[in-house]
Design an enzyme around this catalytic site. Structure first.
Site, PDB file in Angstrom:
ATOM      1  N   HIS A 303       1.913   4.244   4.573  1.00 16.46           N
ATOM      2  CA  HIS A 303       2.304   5.753   4.464  1.00 16.46           C
ATOM      3  C   HIS A 303       2.961   6.426   3.931  1.00 16.46           C
ATOM      4  O   HIS A 303       4.252   5.967   4.004  1.00 16.46           O
ATOM      5  CB  HIS A 303       1.734   5.712   6.320  1.00 16.46           C
ATOM      6  CG  HIS A 303       1.593   6.806   6.312  1.00 16.46           C
ATOM      7  ND1 HIS A 303       2.542   8.294   6.942  1.00 16.46           N
ATOM      8  CD2 HIS A 303       0.589   7.891   6.921  1.00 16.46           C
ATOM      9  CE1 HIS A 303       1.828   9.543   6.362  1.00 16.46           C
ATOM     10  NE2 HIS A 303       0.805   9.134   6.949  1.00 16.46           N
ATOM     11  N   ASP A 360      -6.074   5.677   9.235  1.00 17.99           N
ATOM     12  CA  ASP A 360      -7.075   5.431   8.581  1.00 17.99           C
ATOM     13  C   ASP A 360      -8.279   4.096   8.984  1.00 17.99           C
ATOM     14  O   ASP A 360      -9.279   3.647   8.491  1.00 17.99           O
ATOM     15  CB  ASP A 360      -7.752   5.691   7.297  1.00 17.99           C
ATOM     16  CG  ASP A 360      -7.515   7.218   6.726  1.00 17.99           C
ATOM     17  OD1 ASP A 360      -8.070   8.447   7.660  1.00 17.99           O
ATOM     18  OD2 ASP A 360      -6.931   7.821   6.448  1.00 17.99           O
TER      19      ASP A 360
HETATM   20  N1  ACO Z   1      -0.957  -1.389  -0.507  1.00 18.15           N
HETATM   21  C1  ACO Z   1      -0.344  -2.379  -1.526  1.00 18.15           C
HETATM   22  N2  ACO Z   1       0.641  -1.313  -1.588  1.00 18.15           N
HETATM   23  C2  ACO Z   1       1.514  -0.902  -1.088  1.00 18.15           C
HETATM   24  C3  ACO Z   1       0.207  -0.240   0.085  1.00 18.15           C
HETATM   25  C4  ACO Z   1      -1.137  -0.513   0.449  1.00 18.15           C
HETATM   26  N3  ACO Z   1      -1.220  -0.260   0.681  1.00 18.15           N
HETATM   27  N4  ACO Z   1       1.169   1.333  -0.288  1.00 18.15           N
HETATM   28  C5  ACO Z   1       1.994   0.734  -0.547  1.00 18.15           C
HETATM   29  N5  ACO Z   1       2.096   0.006  -1.019  1.00 18.15           N
HETATM   30  C6  ACO Z   1       2.893  -0.227  -2.485  1.00 18.15           C
HETATM   31  C7  ACO Z   1       3.280   0.397  -3.596  1.00 18.15           C
HETATM   32  O1  ACO Z   1       2.476  -0.497  -4.587  1.00 18.15           O
HETATM   33  C8  ACO Z   1       4.695   0.554  -3.625  1.00 18.15           C
HETATM   34  O2  ACO Z   1       5.315  -0.952  -3.861  1.00 18.15           O
HETATM   35  P1  ACO Z   1       6.305  -0.944  -4.998  1.00 18.15           P
HETATM   36  O3  ACO Z   1       8.169   0.135  -4.452  1.00 18.15           O
HETATM   37  O4  ACO Z   1       6.613  -1.985  -5.386  1.00 18.15           O
HETATM   38  O5  ACO Z   1       6.133  -0.132  -6.543  1.00 18.15           O
HETATM   39  C9  ACO Z   1       5.431   0.392  -2.284  1.00 18.15           C
HETATM   40  O6  ACO Z   1       4.549  -0.132  -1.734  1.00 18.15           O
HETATM   41  C10 ACO Z   1       5.334   2.178  -1.898  1.00 18.15           C
HETATM   42  O7  ACO Z   1       4.400   2.726  -2.180  1.00 18.15           O
HETATM   43  P2  ACO Z   1       4.782   4.113  -2.336  1.00 18.15           P
HETATM   44  O8  ACO Z   1       3.018   4.422  -3.200  1.00 18.15           O
HETATM   45  O9  ACO Z   1       5.798   4.539  -3.888  1.00 18.15           O
HETATM   46  O10 ACO Z   1       4.183   4.865  -1.628  1.00 18.15           O
HETATM   47  P3  ACO Z   1       3.925   6.196  -1.274  1.00 18.15           P
HETATM   48  O11 ACO Z   1       4.445   6.611  -0.115  1.00 18.15           O
HETATM   49  O12 ACO Z   1       3.613   7.402  -1.858  1.00 18.15           O
HETATM   50  O13 ACO Z   1       2.694   5.845  -0.882  1.00 18.15           O
HETATM   51  C11 ACO Z   1       0.213   6.132   0.470  1.00 18.15           C
HETATM   52  C12 ACO Z   1       2.193   6.330   0.702  1.00 18.15           C
HETATM   53  C13 ACO Z   1      -0.553   7.024  -1.154  1.00 18.15           C
HETATM   54  C14 ACO Z   1      -0.448   6.182   1.816  1.00 18.15           C
HETATM   55  C15 ACO Z   1       0.160   4.362  -0.199  1.00 18.15           C
HETATM   56  O14 ACO Z   1       0.621   4.231   1.353  1.00 18.15           O
HETATM   57  C16 ACO Z   1      -1.329   4.119  -0.197  1.00 18.15           C
HETATM   58  O15 ACO Z   1      -1.763   3.880  -1.099  1.00 18.15           O
HETATM   59  N6  ACO Z   1      -2.386   3.256   0.916  1.00 18.15           N
HETATM   60  C17 ACO Z   1      -3.613   3.223   0.789  1.00 18.15           C
HETATM   61  C18 ACO Z   1      -4.527   4.321   1.289  1.00 18.15           C
HETATM   62  C19 ACO Z   1      -4.186   4.736   2.277  1.00 18.15           C
HETATM   63  O16 ACO Z   1      -4.496   4.296   3.263  1.00 18.15           O
HETATM   64  N7  ACO Z   1      -4.552   5.799   2.226  1.00 18.15           N
HETATM   65  C20 ACO Z   1      -3.821   6.792   3.138  1.00 18.15           C
HETATM   66  C21 ACO Z   1      -2.646   7.474   4.149  1.00 18.15           C
HETATM   67  S1  ACO Z   1      -3.495   7.838   5.303  1.00 18.15           S
HETATM   68  C22 ACO Z   1      -3.553   9.434   5.951  1.00 18.15           C
HETATM   69  O17 ACO Z   1      -3.124  10.084   4.655  1.00 18.15           O
HETATM   70  C23 ACO Z   1      -4.282   9.745   6.551  1.00 18.15           C
END
Ligand code: ACO
Length: 425
Positions: A303, A360
């Site tokens: 998140h 989720d």
């Molecule tokens: N699986 C694997 N790696 C992940 C995940 C994940 N679910 N989420 C984040 N990371 C990693 C990224 O690859 C990144 O790694 P790095 O720093 O080594 O490059 C690091 O964690 C930070 O990730 P960001 O994408 O920069 O973080 P951001 O805050 O932009 O992402 C997000 C948040 C989009 C929710 C992300 O965690 C994700 O894609 N999760 C999966 C989709 C999901 O469950 N979405 C629902 C969110 S809750 C909602 O909206 C209701």
């Protein structure tokens, strides 16, 4: 204002005011930055940018706290109805008995949709995703309910219509997609039960309302009711800032929510768990999520704000266990989800990146138990989030510092260049 921060640039020094919120969060007020320094800020994804000051929702991503108008979400999930929560978000306080009665009467009186709207549904291909349909139908409502002269009355009526009709529109899209007879709202049923009845009642198989199912839906919707400046809410505020109608702003919010990185994740989680169930590939799924060269992510994990367990996910998991227990459902996807969570939480990658289940992760299993098909999951999220979107839109409209939303950019393309005639390109 709580002080200043000094900005040193070249041989010049600037002072920028620091703004403090009611929970001690601090922000540098850069609203005059370009005027006084000629600089702007660059913040991809707005991860460090506060787009507004807001009285509605407080969340602490490090401590896992979520409160609506100061009330912990845990308390609302335990004691409030969804209608009370919607009233709280939109009006800033819980309703008293008389206010709740009037609100319920208004919601009931506005629960039908114009019969001509059914023609729209019949024109969508049967394979259309319900989120695309919902976004279009909410925008279409505007043409069926023209603007009233009195602004306050217009806003109140639009808010009521949206809160009430969104259930009818969502259930209609489900019924029509299955080629079934549309079920109308009933005046004797409360908000959540009414929706379930519109979804599942049939002339040949009357729907039996189960209080445990109604309660699960109530909690599900309360947990989704607001989450401050997330992607869809920011879309509602930004689109709304152009002074479009509330219908158009909410339609934009629904479109944003549809994305798999946002609300669409609840459907994506079930698809991922089903894939694991079918292909017995959990370890491979976790490896793919950790692989930087693979765009795949563990859905329902991570998140932008929560760097600990999402407080909504905790409540959702508890409710999921209790609902499945009461309904005597044994869902193999729940076992897979639990195993996957345990595997990820002891994995160094997930520990180092502070990745925990978000709302989720377990919500799809709850929705499956209620009988909601996977392609309607994000629609369920949208119905729950509607009060938050409305509250945020209203707050932005009433803000004395209101401005059209219009971020800037740093241009990195070619400098001025000549147009080459077509035969010399
Ligand atoms: N699986 C694997 N790696 C992940 C995940 C994940 N679910 N989420 C984040 N990371 C990693 C990224 O690859 C990144 O790694 P790095 O720093 O080594 O490059 C690091 O964690 C930070 O990730 P960001 O994408 O920069 O973080 P951001 O805050 O932009 O992402 C997000 C948040 C989009 C929710 C992300 O965690 C994700 O894609 N999760 C999966 C989709 C999901 O469950 N979405 C629902 C969110 S809750 C909602 O909206 C209701």
């Amino acid at each position: 204002m709580t002080g200043f921060i000094k900005l040193i640039y070249g041989d010049q020094e600037f002072k920028l005011p620091v703004f403090e919120g009611s929970e001690g969060e601090k922000a540098i007020d850069i609203s005059r930055l370009r005027e006084i320094t000629g600089l702007i800020t660059l913040d991809p994804g707005y991860a460090n940018t506060g787009s507004c000051a807001s009285d509605i929702t407080f969340m602490d991503g490090e401590k896992g706290i979520l409160r609506y108008r100061g009330i912990p979400v845990e308390e609302l999930a335990e004691k409030a109805t969804f209608k009370e929560t919607a009233y709280l978000l939109i009006n800033g306080r819980l309703p008293n008995r008389d206010e709740l009665t009037s609100f319920s009467v208004l919601l009931n009186d506005n629960s039908l949709v114009h019969e001509d709207l059914r023609v729209f549904y019949e024109s969508f291909p049967r394979s259309s995703h319900p989120m695309g349909i919902l976004s279009s139908m909410v925008n279409a409502l505007r043409s069926f309910y023209p603007e009233l002269q009195d602004l306050e009355e217009e806003i109140n009526m639009t808010v009521t219509r949206l809160l009430s009709k969104i259930r009818t529109l969502a259930a209609m899209s489900y019924k029509i997609s299955r080629g079934h007879k549309v079920v109308y709202p009933r005046p004797d049923l409360a908000y959540c039960a009414n929706f379930l009845n519109m979804m599942f009642d049939s002339p040949v198989k009357p729907y039996e309302i189960d209080e445990d199912v109604v309660n699960a839906l109530r909690v599900f919707w309360i947990l989704h009711a607001d989450h401050e400046q997330n992607c869809s809410t920011s879309a509602v505020r930004l689109v709304g800032s152009a002074r479009v109608t509330l219908y158009a702003a909410i339609s934009a919010g629904i479109a944003a929510l549809w994305g798999p990185l946002h609300g669409g994740a609840n459907q994506a989680v079930i698809e991922m768990l089903s894939d694991i169930a079918e292909n017995k590939n959990m370890a491979r799924v976790v490896e793919r999520a950790k692989d930087k060269k693979d765009p795949f992510r563990l859905m329902g994990f991570g998140h932008r704000v929560y760097k600990t367990y999402d407080p909504r996910a905790k409540i959702m998991k508890k409710m999921c266990d209790s609902l499945l227990n009461k309904l005597k459902i044994s869902d193999p996807l729940l076992d897979i989800a639990e195993e996957l969570e345990a595997l990820a939480l002891k994995d160094d990658y997930f520990i180092e990146h502070n990745l925990y289940p978000n709302v989720d992760f377990y919500s799809g299993i709850v929705l499956r138990a209620i009988g909601i098909p996977a392609n309607m999951f994000t629609v369920m999220f949208a119905i729950g989030r509607l009060p938050g979107w409305i509250a945020q839109w209203k707050e932005s409209m009433d803000d004395p510092n209101w401005k059209l939303g219009r971020p800037r950019q740093i241009y990195t393309g070619p400098t001025q260049t000549k147009l080459v005639p077509i035969d010399r390109r």
